[in-house]
Each structure stands twice: as structure tokens, then as C-alpha cells.
Design an enzyme around this catalytic site. Structure first.
Site, PDB file in Angstrom:
ATOM      1  N   THR A 153       0.853  -1.179   0.000  1.00 39.01           N
ATOM      2  CA  THR A 153       0.000   0.000   0.000  1.00 39.01           C
ATOM      3  C   THR A 153       0.892   1.233   0.000  1.00 39.01           C
ATOM      4  OG1 THR A 153      -1.449  -1.222   1.450  1.00 39.01           O
ATOM      5  CG2 THR A 153      -1.735   1.158   1.450  1.00 39.01           C
ATOM      6  N   ARG A 181     -12.306  -8.766  -1.720  1.00 35.50           N
ATOM      7  CA  ARG A 181     -11.564  -8.663  -0.451  1.00 35.50           C
ATOM      8  C   ARG A 181     -11.173  -7.198  -0.156  1.00 35.50           C
ATOM      9  NH1 ARG A 181      -6.273  -6.679   0.786  1.00 35.50           N
ATOM     10  NH2 ARG A 181      -5.669  -7.561   2.769  1.00 35.50           N
ATOM     11  N   GLY A 183      -8.914  -4.842   2.661  1.00 37.22           N
ATOM     12  CA  GLY A 183      -7.938  -4.882   3.755  1.00 37.22           C
ATOM     13  C   GLY A 183      -8.092  -3.695   4.694  1.00 37.22           C
ATOM     14  N   GLY A 205       0.937  -3.036   4.874  1.00 31.33           N
ATOM     15  CA  GLY A 205       1.275  -4.363   5.384  1.00 31.33           C
ATOM     16  C   GLY A 205       0.127  -5.328   5.266  1.00 31.33           C
TER      17      GLY A 205
HETATM   18  N1  GLY Z   1      -2.447  -3.198   3.345  1.00 32.29           N
HETATM   19  C1  GLY Z   1      -3.169  -3.357   2.166  1.00 32.29           C
HETATM   20  C2  GLY Z   1      -4.090  -4.492   2.152  1.00 32.29           C
HETATM   21  O1  GLY Z   1      -3.919  -5.421   2.939  1.00 32.29           O
HETATM   22  O2  GLY Z   1      -4.998  -4.483   1.345  1.00 32.29           O
END
Ligand code: GLY
Length: 288
Positions: A153, A181, A183, A205
Site C-alpha cells: 500500500t 476482499r 484490507g 502491510g
Molecule cells: N495493506 C493493504 C491491504 O492489505 O490491502
């Protein structure tokens, strides 16, 4: 009057041959944000300008060059938050827009804080933001830096001359993840947060681990009493305890920077009005 900006291009492994592309990309993005701040622009505008550069560079997993999900498609998440009024704008699993951060920016003053999927793209279209064919976000293989890690990211925090803080995140998510999905990156208190009275934080992360441990919220709770790097280290200890990897950046209302990671590498650049030139770090131990 002081300004400051810090950004990162992802907590991951950066091979020696990829270091220059990361450094160059981070410094270019920093220059875009810095130029907004030096012209007395807002922290939110600076964050958007910097992240648009990162989203345009296939070195980074955001915008053009995003990771591909299990169906081989790009789905992106992004958020932008202002620390004065606590305005939050976010999009998740958005497809077919050039700059998810600009869609998140356009959401800042909406009642809703997060739009997903086709609804997010429809909002972008209604606001006249740049749309594209979703396939246009997939660069030719030779242009894309090898994704040796999946946690990349991008994020940016800016402090403007009116003492306003803003933070932004943008990501293409994880390679091969299930369609739909989401995050940590578009979730306030997980991948990012800002409060002008306390400071701002952005993480990169393992999204599921970062969300389970609410890393940004942890940093915010500690920041009033702790140094930026102490607050970040505490959060990283929590994520490491459940097997997660992350990297985070912090900026305080006084302009103090902090960055820390338990990933092998973390591409970071920062500058403030007291420094003639920016600093950038890519691989562990590298200095600009
Ligand atoms: N840190 C970005 C994600 O897990 O989507």
C-alpha cells in the site's frame, strides 16, 4: 510558517535493482505534495497530489500497476482523512478509475465515509473523475517492478501552513486475493487515522492483521504520551504477535516525523520547511 510531508511506497522486500525506482518514485511524489504545501495549499490537496503520483507509477501497488486479484483483475482501495473536522472519504474494491485517491478526496464532505465496488465507480463518474477500462491499469510485465512482497500500500501524511493535518492511503490489495476482499487501507483506525490535536498515521502491510489489531487506533492512543517511533513500535509489536508484517509513518502537529517497519524494507521519503532537501530510504539501511 511550517509545513511537513512524509510518504511511503510500501512495507515489503525491495531488491537492490528495484531500489532506485522506489527512491525516484517516492521523491517525485514528495515533490508534488511539497509544491502544494509551499504554495500554501491544504494538507488534503498535498496528500492527494503525492498519492496521485504514486498511483501513476507501476513501481507501486496502487492505481496503475496494482496487484491482481484471483480473477486477474484490479480492485483498489483508498482513503483520505482531514484531522480538523475528522472528514473521512474512502473507496473500496473500486475498478476502472485512474486515481482512487481522488475519488476518496471527493468523498470527504459526503455523509457516507466509504463506498464500494460499482457504487464507488458510479460516484466517481458523477463527480467527473477520470475513468478508464479496468484492464488499462495493468502495465506490460516489463514495466512492473517485481512484487517480492505483497504488502505495498502507499500512504502520505501532510501538515500545511495552517497547521492542518491530512492522511491518505491507496492500494491494489494483495495478489491473488478473493474477489471483493478489503484490507486495512480504507478502514479508519486500521490503516490510517488523523486528528489535528494528536497527529496522523498511515500503515502498509498485512491488511487482515493490521485490522485485527486496529494498528492506527493504537498509535493514536499512544501518540499524546509517546514519541512517534515508540507509538509505532508498540503497534508493530502487536501485529508481530499475531504473525503480521507492517510498516507505518507518523507526523505530529509539531511536525515530528516517525517511521518504522517489521517488513524487511520500507520505502519512505520526507521533508519539512526546515530542510533544504528531502530524505528518502528504500532498502533497509539505505540512505539518500
Ligand atoms: N495493506 C493493504 C491491504 O492489505 O490491502
Amino acid at each position: 510558517m511550517m509545513w511537513a510531508i512524509i510518504l511511503h511506497g510500501g512495507a515489503k522486500e525491495i531488491e537492490p535493482e528495484e531500489a532506485e525506482a522506489h527512491r525516484h518514485g517516492c521523491l517525485k511524489a514528495l515533490a508534488a505534495g511539497r509544491s502544494v504545501l509551499q504554495s500554501n495549499g491544504s494538507a488534503a490537496d498535498a496528500v492527494e497530489a503525492a498519492i496521485r503520483e504514486l498511483e501513476s507509477d507501476p513501481t507501486f501497488n496502487a492505481g496503475y500497476g496494482s496487484a491482481l486479484n484471483a480473477d486477474g483483475e484490479v480492485e483498489m482501495c483508498s482513503a483520505l482523512m482531514e484531522g480538523g473536522e475528522l472528514n473521512v472519504g474512502g473507496v473500496s474494491i473500486i475498478q476502472g478509475v485512474r486515481h482512487p485517491i481522488s475519488v476518496a478526496r471527493a468523498m470527504l464532505h459526503e455523509t457516507e465515509i466509504l463506498l464500494s465496488g460499482p457504487g464507488a465507480r458510479r460516484f466517481a463518474a458523477e463527480r467527473g473523475l477520470e475513468l478508464c477500462d479496468p484492464a488499462d491499469l495493468i502495465p506490460p510485465k516489463e514495466q512492473k517492478a517485481k512484487q517480492t512482497g505483497t504488502h505495498d500500500t502507499v500512504g502520505c501524511i501532510a501538515l500545511d501552513m495552517s497547521k492542518r493535518l491530512a492522511v491518505g492511503t491507496s492500494t491494489g490489495g494483495l495478489d491473488g486475493s478473493p474477489v471483493g476482499r478489503v484490507g486495512d487501507s480504507p478502514q479508519p483506525g486500521c490503516g490510517y487515522y488523523v486528528d489535528d490535536k494528536v497527529g496522523a498515521v498511515a500503515f502498509s502491510g498485512d491488511g487482515e492483521h493490521i485490522a485485527r489489531k486496529m494498528l492506527a487506533a493504537r498509535v493514536m492512543h499512544r501518540l499524546s504520551a509517546d514519541e512517534p517511533e515508540g507509538a509505532l513500535q508498540d503497534a508493530l509489536d502487536h501485529v508481530a504477535a499475531i504473525g503480521g508484517e507492517a510498516g507505518g509513518i507518523v507526523l505530529t502537529p509539531a511536525g515530528e516525523f516517525g517511521w518504522r517497519h517489521n517488513s524487511r524494507d520500507f520505502a519512505v521519503a520526507f521533508q519539512n520547511s526546515d530542510r533544504d532537501s528531502p530524505e528518502a530510504f528504500t532498502r533497509k539501511g539505505d540512505a539518500s
